[in-house]
Design a protein around this motif. Sequence first.
Motif, mmCIF file in Angstrom:
data_model
loop_
_atom_site.group_PDB
_atom_site.id
_atom_site.type_symbol
_atom_site.label_atom_id
_atom_site.label_comp_id
_atom_site.label_asym_id
_atom_site.label_seq_id
_atom_site.Cartn_x
_atom_site.Cartn_y
_atom_site.Cartn_z
ATOM 1 N N GLY A 1 2.865 -8.543 12.847
ATOM 2 C CA GLY A 1 3.510 -8.867 11.594
ATOM 3 C C GLY A 1 4.775 -8.090 11.332
ATOM 4 O O GLY A 1 5.516 -7.731 12.258
ATOM 5 N N ALA A 2 5.016 -7.788 10.052
ATOM 6 C CA ALA A 2 6.213 -7.058 9.653
ATOM 7 C C ALA A 2 5.986 -6.443 8.283
ATOM 8 O O ALA A 2 5.316 -7.034 7.427
ATOM 9 N N VAL A 3 6.544 -5.246 8.084
ATOM 10 C CA VAL A 3 6.445 -4.552 6.798
ATOM 11 C C VAL A 3 7.805 -3.973 6.432
ATOM 12 O O VAL A 3 8.658 -3.746 7.288
ATOM 13 N N GLU A 4 7.988 -3.736 5.129
ATOM 14 C CA GLU A 4 9.202 -3.109 4.627
ATOM 15 C C GLU A 4 8.876 -1.764 3.995
ATOM 16 O O GLU A 4 7.850 -1.616 3.325
ATOM 17 N N LEU A 5 9.763 -0.776 4.244
ATOM 18 C CA LEU A 5 9.690 0.536 3.607
ATOM 19 C C LEU A 5 11.003 0.775 2.873
ATOM 20 O O LEU A 5 12.035 0.225 3.247
ATOM 21 N N PRO A 6 10.961 1.645 1.849
ATOM 22 C CA PRO A 6 12.235 2.035 1.233
ATOM 23 C C PRO A 6 13.124 2.698 2.266
ATOM 24 O O PRO A 6 12.663 3.491 3.088
ATOM 25 N N VAL B 1 0.859 -1.186 0.000
ATOM 26 C CA VAL B 1 0.000 0.000 0.000
ATOM 27 C C VAL B 1 0.893 1.233 0.000
ATOM 28 O O VAL B 1 2.058 1.176 0.402
ATOM 29 N N ALA B 2 0.337 2.352 -0.471
ATOM 30 C CA ALA B 2 1.057 3.626 -0.418
ATOM 31 C C ALA B 2 0.641 4.374 0.835
ATOM 32 O O ALA B 2 -0.552 4.474 1.148
ATOM 33 N N LEU B 3 1.613 4.893 1.569
ATOM 34 C CA LEU B 3 1.302 5.690 2.742
ATOM 35 C C LEU B 3 0.654 7.011 2.331
ATOM 36 O O LEU B 3 0.867 7.492 1.211
ATOM 37 N N PRO B 4 -0.140 7.616 3.215
ATOM 38 C CA PRO B 4 -0.822 8.867 2.862
ATOM 39 C C PRO B 4 0.158 9.981 2.507
ATOM 40 O O PRO B 4 1.270 10.045 3.045
ATOM 41 N N ASP B 5 -0.287 10.842 1.608
ATOM 42 C CA ASP B 5 0.492 12.026 1.225
ATOM 43 C C ASP B 5 0.147 13.135 2.213
ATOM 44 O O ASP B 5 -0.868 13.811 2.073
ATOM 45 N N ALA B 6 0.962 13.304 3.249
ATOM 46 C CA ALA B 6 0.707 14.280 4.305
ATOM 47 C C ALA B 6 2.033 14.737 4.881
ATOM 48 O O ALA B 6 3.023 13.999 4.845
ATOM 49 N N THR C 1 8.326 12.829 8.064
ATOM 50 C CA THR C 1 8.039 14.252 7.913
ATOM 51 C C THR C 1 8.341 14.674 6.480
ATOM 52 O O THR C 1 9.464 14.491 5.993
ATOM 53 N N ASP C 2 7.323 15.213 5.797
ATOM 54 C CA ASP C 2 7.471 15.720 4.431
ATOM 55 C C ASP C 2 8.064 14.684 3.491
ATOM 56 O O ASP C 2 8.925 14.980 2.666
ATOM 57 N N GLU C 3 7.589 13.448 3.617
ATOM 58 C CA GLU C 3 7.995 12.387 2.699
ATOM 59 C C GLU C 3 6.925 12.231 1.609
ATOM 60 O O GLU C 3 5.757 12.539 1.825
ATOM 61 N N PRO C 4 7.304 11.705 0.435
ATOM 62 C CA PRO C 4 6.298 11.397 -0.585
ATOM 63 C C PRO C 4 5.472 10.192 -0.150
ATOM 64 O O PRO C 4 5.664 9.646 0.944
ATOM 65 N N GLU C 5 4.548 9.753 -1.007
ATOM 66 C CA GLU C 5 3.697 8.607 -0.699
ATOM 67 C C GLU C 5 4.535 7.328 -0.801
ATOM 68 O O GLU C 5 4.550 6.654 -1.824
#
Length: 237
Positions: free
Chosen positions: A187-192, A172-177, A216-220
């Motif tokens: 569970g477990a998840v991976e992010l860039p 999923v894409a994290l919110p744009d905020a 903070t101020d990251e893209p989706e």
Amino acid sequence: MARALYAGSGRFTTKTGDRVTRHSFSFGEHYDPANLGFGPMVCHNDDLLAAGGGYPDHPHTDLEIVTWVLSGALVHTDSSGTTRVVAPGQVQVLSAGSGVRHSELADMAAGPTRFVQVWVRPDEPGGAPAYYLDDTELPAGALVPVAGAGGLPIRTAAATLHVARLAPGDEVALPDAPLVHVFAATGAVELPGGSSGVGWSSEVETLRAGDAARLTDEPELPIRATEPTELLVWSFR
């Protein structure tokens, strides 16, 4: 842009006879002036209660109190006369307003109960207390708003709680905020990965159960489950 990774093993912990609470921010006797909150979020507690245990009647003012039950069931009562049993898959919002008393106890019939409760500062102080409870449909592999914009009302216009139940391989894409708080409840998840922030130095960062990331101020950013995962994401616009 900034990222910070917070391992669950590093959280403040409070233990009593009937509960274990892991705090993401300064709370009670656990004080860290560098960790008082994230945007309007001032409390993010992960509680495990013994059957019948929990928090007896106590007061709050000027807080939006949002509760997500992960297992068991939670009995809520408050000074407006409301009594509800909150089960997994339901979101509870208590707007304290000018003042409310409430209790949160593990349902004896359901056994031990785990829940995450977040306190968010409202946009304006005062007002009458309010209570909301709703069943939440969580389509597989989707990040769903459950409180705030698109979910139950809270009095912090910029804040939204999203929940996802992910199978291994779901992305999923994290919110744009401007501010995003990511919590792997199970569970477990991976992010860039990336070189900015605290604890982000490799190509991929893994959040395991109990870990959190503050963005903070990251893209989706895309986030991918490597195990069956229940993911709680707050966004603040």
